[in-house]
Design a protein around this motif. Structure first.
Motif, short mmCIF file in Angstrom:
data_model
loop_
_atom_site.label_atom_id
_atom_site.label_comp_id
_atom_site.label_asym_id
_atom_site.label_seq_id
_atom_site.Cartn_x
_atom_site.Cartn_y
_atom_site.Cartn_z
N ASP A 210 -2.57 10.73 -2.28
CA ASP A 210 -2.94 9.65 -3.20
C ASP A 210 -3.37 10.16 -4.56
O ASP A 210 -3.23 9.47 -5.57
CB ASP A 210 -4.02 8.77 -2.57
CG ASP A 210 -3.44 7.98 -1.43
OD1 ASP A 210 -3.35 8.52 -0.31
OD2 ASP A 210 -2.99 6.83 -1.66
N THR B 285 7.83 9.79 0.83
CA THR B 285 7.55 11.17 0.43
C THR B 285 7.64 12.08 1.66
O THR B 285 8.70 12.66 1.92
CB THR B 285 6.16 11.25 -0.24
OG1 THR B 285 5.18 10.68 0.63
CG2 THR B 285 6.16 10.51 -1.56
N ARG C 70 0.87 -1.18 0.00
CA ARG C 70 0.00 0.00 0.00
C ARG C 70 0.91 1.23 0.00
O ARG C 70 2.11 1.12 0.16
CB ARG C 70 -1.02 0.01 1.15
CG ARG C 70 -0.67 -0.63 2.43
CD ARG C 70 0.38 0.08 3.25
NE ARG C 70 0.14 1.49 3.32
CZ ARG C 70 1.07 2.41 3.50
NH1 ARG C 70 2.34 2.05 3.62
NH2 ARG C 70 0.80 3.68 3.54
N GLY C 71 0.26 2.41 -0.18
CA GLY C 71 1.04 3.62 -0.40
C GLY C 71 1.05 3.87 -1.90
O GLY C 71 1.35 2.95 -2.69
N ALA C 72 0.71 5.11 -2.30
CA ALA C 72 0.44 5.39 -3.72
C ALA C 72 1.58 4.98 -4.67
O ALA C 72 1.35 4.22 -5.62
CB ALA C 72 0.08 6.87 -3.88
N GLN D 177 -1.85 2.33 9.82
CA GLN D 177 -0.58 2.47 9.09
C GLN D 177 0.43 3.27 9.93
O GLN D 177 1.63 3.06 9.81
CB GLN D 177 -0.81 3.19 7.76
CG GLN D 177 -1.55 2.39 6.71
CD GLN D 177 -3.04 2.67 6.73
OE1 GLN D 177 -3.59 3.03 7.78
NE2 GLN D 177 -3.69 2.52 5.61
N ASN E 268 -5.97 12.19 0.46
CA ASN E 268 -4.99 11.41 1.24
C ASN E 268 -5.75 10.63 2.30
O ASN E 268 -6.99 10.75 2.41
CB ASN E 268 -3.93 12.34 1.85
CG ASN E 268 -2.77 11.56 2.46
OD1 ASN E 268 -2.21 10.67 1.80
ND2 ASN E 268 -2.42 11.84 3.70
N LYS E 269 -5.02 9.85 3.07
CA LYS E 269 -5.62 8.96 4.06
C LYS E 269 -6.67 9.68 4.91
O LYS E 269 -6.47 10.82 5.33
CB LYS E 269 -4.50 8.40 4.94
CG LYS E 269 -4.92 7.46 6.05
CD LYS E 269 -5.79 6.32 5.58
CE LYS E 269 -5.21 5.50 4.47
NZ LYS E 269 -6.21 4.61 3.80
N ARG F 42 -7.62 -0.68 -6.56
CA ARG F 42 -7.79 0.45 -5.63
C ARG F 42 -8.03 1.71 -6.47
O ARG F 42 -7.19 2.07 -7.30
CB ARG F 42 -6.55 0.63 -4.73
CG ARG F 42 -6.37 -0.52 -3.75
CD ARG F 42 -5.49 -0.13 -2.58
NE ARG F 42 -6.20 0.67 -1.60
CZ ARG F 42 -5.59 1.29 -0.58
NH1 ARG F 42 -4.27 1.22 -0.45
NH2 ARG F 42 -6.28 1.99 0.29
#
Ligand code: MRU
Length: 350
Positions: A240, A172, A51-53, A199, A250-251, A94
């Motif tokens: 994202d 990032t 996971r993570g863009a 996360q 984003n999250k 996703r």
């Protein structure tokens, strides 16, 4: 001091499989799994093993290349037709992070002028490897720019996980902390746990601890208190998908932090590569927001914590409007002001 040797490579192309760090098992276990089919790649992205863009973009690119190698088409036309179907299939794993589409589209573009099925297959593999290599340099640059925004002995709050394992290396927003560490700068980090799937607690706290960065874990609902009382110099998060006007998905929880930062007059930074910036959409209203399973909320580590049959709403991301963002930190520089104009201008820089 250099910390680069300590980074775990989250995904590695093996020629006939993808070696993947299973992020679901962290921090208790460092498990690597080997993906040998495109279906396993889809499942690993969907279930957050990766996971993570940027990381899902790179893994999906390898997944497409893997499918190519395994296919037995002799007709170039048939191969290309199914290639596009496989792109759509992987994108469906996703929907929010545009890096997934960006990486797959880059593979498709790379073979536009290539002819012969075998030649196309080999270009797809090489392009996927190149994407991973470039992401490393990209994240390093983002980290340098991010670090340049911190005052001396900074205290910074971050959300979710934007580290080495969410990219190819460095990360990032977390890249700025790794650069600080490399330069011997003093830095303290508050990491939010990031409900529902933690996360921050499982991944960010672990990553920063491994790197020797001074990290303090808090629950999400402590953020207001911490920003009010702990002399926090900046909030820095990843992204994202960023629309042309700077609105940023984003999250889930990022939007609340952005409002809090404004209330306490603390700069709010978004750190992301251009592969996360979607100039094709004008503003955040067009960003698709992924909704995930209710079990992520009703259960914690497999134990039910909510009553049976309760209604659950579980959006994985939210959208922060551009006016709450002090600056967007990219690999090409720090973007601020009129994002609609500046993002386009900076993108063109070589
Ligand atoms: O659901 P996740 O864990 O994939 O969400 C990740 C985030 O929201 C990150 O902040 C974002 O992808 C940036 S990763 C460098």
């Amino acid at each position: 001091m250099t910390i680069t040797k300590d980074f775990i490579k989250p995904m590695t192309w093996q020629g006939d499989s993808i070696k993947l760090l299973n992020q679901q098992k962290l921090p208790g276990e460092i498990e690597f799994i080997f993906l040998t089919t495109i279906e396993q790649v889809w499942e690993s992205i969907h279930s957050l093993k990766v996971r993570g863009a940027p990381a899902i973009g790179i893994t999906a690119a390898y997944g497409l290349a893997l499918w190519g190698l395994q296919s037995d088409y002799t007709s170039e036309e048939d191969f290309r037709k199914e290639l596009l179907e496989k792109v759509n299939y992987l994108v469906s794993s996703r929907p929010t992070a545009v890096n997934l589409y960006w990486a797959l589209n880059r593979l498709v573009q790379s073979v536009q002028a290539v002819h012969g099925v075998e030649e196309i297959k080999s270009v797809l593999v090489n392009e996927a490897i190149l994407i991973q290599q470039e992401d490393e340099q990209t994240c390093r640059a983002i980290g340098e720019y991010g670090f340049s925004l911190f005052p001396e002995s900074a205290t910074v709050l971050t959300h979710c996980n934007t580290g080495g394992i969410a990219t190819s290396k460095y990360g990032t927003a977390l890249g700025a902390f790794y650069i600080a560490k490399e330069k011997g700068a003093e830095l303290s980090v508050y990491a939010t746990e990031t409900r529902p799937v933690l996360q921050g607690a499982r991944l960010t706290a672990w990553e920063l601890q491994q790197a020797g960065v001074d990290v303090t874990l808090i629950t999400d609902n402590m953020a207001a208190h911490v920003l009010q009382s702990k002399n926090v110099d900046a909030v820095i998060v990843g992204a994202d998908r960023i629309a042309a006007n700077g609105d940023t998905a984003n999250k889930i929880g990022t939007l609340g932090l952005a409002h809090l930062a404004k209330a306490f007059n603390i700069p709010f930074y978004v750190a992301a590569p251009f592969s996360t910036i979607d100039l094709a959409i004008q503003d955040g209203r067009e960003i698709p927001i992924e909704e995930r399973s209710s079990e992520e909320i009703t259960h914690i580590a497999g134990t039910r914590v909510a009553p049976e049959n309760v209604n659950v709403y579980n959006p994985a991301f939210d959208v922060t409007p551009n006016e709450l963002i002090t600056a967007i930190i990219t690999e090409k520089g720090i973007v601020k002001g009129n994002y609609a104009e500046e993002l386009k201008r900076v993108k063109e820089l070589v």
